[in-house]
Design a protein around this motif. Sequence first.
Motif, PDB file in Angstrom:
ATOM      1  N   ILE A   1      29.131  42.606  34.752  1.00  0.00           N
ATOM      2  CA  ILE A   1      29.240  43.941  34.127  1.00  0.00           C
ATOM      3  C   ILE A   1      29.589  43.905  32.639  1.00  0.00           C
ATOM      4  N   LYS A   2      30.107  42.807  32.159  1.00  0.00           N
ATOM      5  CA  LYS A   2      30.401  42.686  30.726  1.00  0.00           C
ATOM      6  C   LYS A   2      30.438  41.216  30.353  1.00  0.00           C
ATOM      7  N   LYS A   3      30.400  40.956  29.065  1.00  0.00           N
ATOM      8  CA  LYS A   3      30.393  39.558  28.647  1.00  0.00           C
ATOM      9  C   LYS A   3      31.730  38.895  28.945  1.00  0.00           C
ATOM     10  N   GLN A   4      31.692  37.572  29.026  1.00  0.00           N
ATOM     11  CA  GLN A   4      32.853  36.809  29.459  1.00  0.00           C
ATOM     12  C   GLN A   4      34.006  36.904  28.460  1.00  0.00           C
ATOM     13  N   LYS A   5      33.703  36.808  27.164  1.00  0.00           N
ATOM     14  CA  LYS A   5      34.762  36.748  26.158  1.00  0.00           C
ATOM     15  C   LYS A   5      34.576  37.833  25.102  1.00  0.00           C
ATOM     16  N   GLY A   6      35.663  38.081  24.391  1.00  0.00           N
ATOM     17  CA  GLY A   6      35.577  38.967  23.244  1.00  0.00           C
ATOM     18  C   GLY A   6      35.832  40.432  23.532  1.00  0.00           C
ATOM     19  N   THR A   7      36.138  40.809  24.781  1.00  0.00           N
ATOM     20  CA  THR A   7      36.363  42.231  25.097  1.00  0.00           C
ATOM     21  C   THR A   7      37.845  42.600  25.022  1.00  0.00           C
ATOM     22  N   GLY A   8      38.702  41.596  24.990  1.00  0.00           N
ATOM     23  CA  GLY A   8      40.141  41.886  24.954  1.00  0.00           C
ATOM     24  C   GLY A   8      40.719  42.171  26.329  1.00  0.00           C
ATOM     25  N   THR A   9      39.892  42.160  27.326  1.00  0.00           N
ATOM     26  CA  THR A   9      40.379  42.396  28.703  1.00  0.00           C
ATOM     27  C   THR A   9      40.034  41.191  29.561  1.00  0.00           C
ATOM     28  N   ALA A  10      40.483  41.244  30.805  1.00  0.00           N
ATOM     29  CA  ALA A  10      40.237  40.117  31.703  1.00  0.00           C
ATOM     30  C   ALA A  10      38.751  39.956  31.990  1.00  0.00           C
ATOM     31  N   ARG A  11      38.351  38.733  32.234  1.00  0.00           N
ATOM     32  CA  ARG A  11      36.973  38.469  32.591  1.00  0.00           C
ATOM     33  C   ARG A  11      36.659  39.124  33.938  1.00  0.00           C
ATOM     34  N   ALA A  12      35.433  39.512  34.140  1.00  0.00           N
ATOM     35  CA  ALA A  12      35.044  40.186  35.387  1.00  0.00           C
ATOM     36  C   ALA A  12      33.628  39.801  35.747  1.00  0.00           C
ATOM     37  N   GLY A  13      33.362  39.760  37.045  1.00  0.00           N
ATOM     38  CA  GLY A  13      32.026  39.452  37.518  1.00  0.00           C
ATOM     39  C   GLY A  13      31.264  40.738  37.788  1.00  0.00           C
ATOM     40  N   ASN A  14      30.797  40.912  39.031  1.00  0.00           N
ATOM     41  CA  ASN A  14      30.033  42.123  39.343  1.00  0.00           C
ATOM     42  C   ASN A  14      30.939  43.223  39.919  1.00  0.00           C
ATOM     43  N   ILE A  15      30.343  44.367  40.205  1.00  0.00           N
ATOM     44  CA  ILE A  15      31.121  45.538  40.643  1.00  0.00           C
ATOM     45  C   ILE A  15      31.657  45.397  42.068  1.00  0.00           C
ATOM     46  N   LYS A  16      31.246  44.340  42.771  1.00  0.00           N
ATOM     47  CA  LYS A  16      31.732  44.112  44.133  1.00  0.00           C
ATOM     48  C   LYS A  16      33.057  43.350  44.158  1.00  0.00           C
ATOM     49  N   ASN A  17      33.587  43.087  42.980  1.00  0.00           N
ATOM     50  CA  ASN A  17      34.875  42.401  42.852  1.00  0.00           C
ATOM     51  C   ASN A  17      35.959  43.166  43.630  1.00  0.00           C
ATOM     52  N   PRO A  18      36.750  42.493  44.450  1.00  0.00           N
ATOM     53  CA  PRO A  18      37.807  43.173  45.227  1.00  0.00           C
ATOM     54  C   PRO A  18      38.837  43.912  44.374  1.00  0.00           C
ATOM     55  N   LEU A  19      38.930  43.563  43.087  1.00  0.00           N
ATOM     56  CA  LEU A  19      39.911  44.230  42.217  1.00  0.00           C
ATOM     57  C   LEU A  19      39.438  45.614  41.772  1.00  0.00           C
ATOM     58  N   PHE A  20      38.151  45.892  41.915  1.00  0.00           N
ATOM     59  CA  PHE A  20      37.611  47.182  41.477  1.00  0.00           C
ATOM     60  C   PHE A  20      37.563  48.181  42.634  1.00  0.00           C
ATOM     61  N   THR A  21      37.675  49.458  42.295  1.00  0.00           N
ATOM     62  CA  THR A  21      37.519  50.515  43.302  1.00  0.00           C
ATOM     63  C   THR A  21      36.117  50.442  43.900  1.00  0.00           C
ATOM     64  N   GLY A  22      36.039  50.430  45.202  1.00  0.00           N
ATOM     65  CA  GLY A  22      34.744  50.332  45.866  1.00  0.00           C
ATOM     66  C   GLY A  22      34.294  48.910  46.095  1.00  0.00           C
ATOM     67  N   GLY A  23      35.123  47.958  45.656  1.00  0.00           N
ATOM     68  CA  GLY A  23      34.769  46.559  45.858  1.00  0.00           C
ATOM     69  C   GLY A  23      35.085  46.106  47.275  1.00  0.00           C
ATOM     70  N   GLY A  24      34.720  44.879  47.580  1.00  0.00           N
ATOM     71  CA  GLY A  24      34.976  44.348  48.921  1.00  0.00           C
ATOM     72  C   GLY A  24      36.455  44.064  49.132  1.00  0.00           C
ATOM     73  N   ARG A  25      36.850  43.938  50.375  1.00  0.00           N
ATOM     74  CA  ARG A  25      38.251  43.651  50.694  1.00  0.00           C
ATOM     75  C   ARG A  25      38.445  42.145  50.885  1.00  0.00           C
ATOM     76  N   VAL A  26      39.541  41.649  50.344  1.00  0.00           N
ATOM     77  CA  VAL A  26      39.823  40.217  50.474  1.00  0.00           C
ATOM     78  C   VAL A  26      40.361  39.925  51.880  1.00  0.00           C
ATOM     79  N   PHE A  27      39.719  39.012  52.591  1.00  0.00           N
ATOM     80  CA  PHE A  27      40.135  38.620  53.944  1.00  0.00           C
ATOM     81  C   PHE A  27      40.368  39.844  54.844  1.00  0.00           C
ATOM     82  N   GLY A  28      39.405  40.754  54.849  1.00  0.00           N
ATOM     83  CA  GLY A  28      39.528  41.969  55.649  1.00  0.00           C
ATOM     84  C   GLY A  28      39.453  41.688  57.142  1.00  0.00           C
ATOM     85  N   PRO A  29      39.869  42.649  57.974  1.00  0.00           N
ATOM     86  CA  PRO A  29      39.824  42.457  59.430  1.00  0.00           C
ATOM     87  C   PRO A  29      38.389  42.350  59.940  1.00  0.00           C
ATOM     88  N   ARG A  30      38.209  41.524  60.942  1.00  0.00           N
ATOM     89  CA  ARG A  30      36.898  41.349  61.560  1.00  0.00           C
ATOM     90  C   ARG A  30      37.022  41.599  63.069  1.00  0.00           C
TER      91      ARG A  30
END
Length: 209
Positions: free
Chosen positions: A64-93
Amino acid sequence: MELIILDRTGKETGKKITLDDSIFGIEPSEHTVYLEVKQYLANQRQGTHKAKERNEIAGSSKKIKKQKGTGTARAGNIKNPLFTGGGRVFGPRPRNYGFKLNKTQKRVAKKSALSQKLKDNALSVMEDFNLETPRTKEFIQILNNLNLLNKKSLFVLGDTNKNVYLSSRNLQGVKVVNFSELTSYDIMNASNLVLFESSVEKIQENLRK
């Protein structure tokens, strides 16, 4: 050990029934009862809980944004568990919570539960009766005669008795089961246990195996 059989009015009939000491008179094994109750409750769980993990979320996999130079933490795609609507880490199965308990342990658990009820003077034997039609009012009168009104009670039938079962179904804290459906959980969950006369020998025969 012998117990006096009561009638539906709560009075003694004058008849006595002999209880097998190897079933109703053993030293209760609390741990074995705990294991069977735990297994019973585990089997009641559906285990159908499910949460989507990162690889199951619908969405773009684009960074979703470049790796460096934004002043914020690096981020991958929108499915990141840290984002709203992202996947859950080790969710129940979906899973099965049940576990194995051998027949010998189950028999010991039932014997322990029955012995504990007798030890606590919370077990009584009642002569068999039938109701012409399902009537809750009549069953309430029987509870009143036995001093079990507003108490958690379990009635154990020797044979299927539809009218007695239907008469008790709407009453909170009252459960009627057939001897073949009896569990340690039901016994321990009830304040008072009432065995129908015809159920005693069948329970003893079942637990002697």
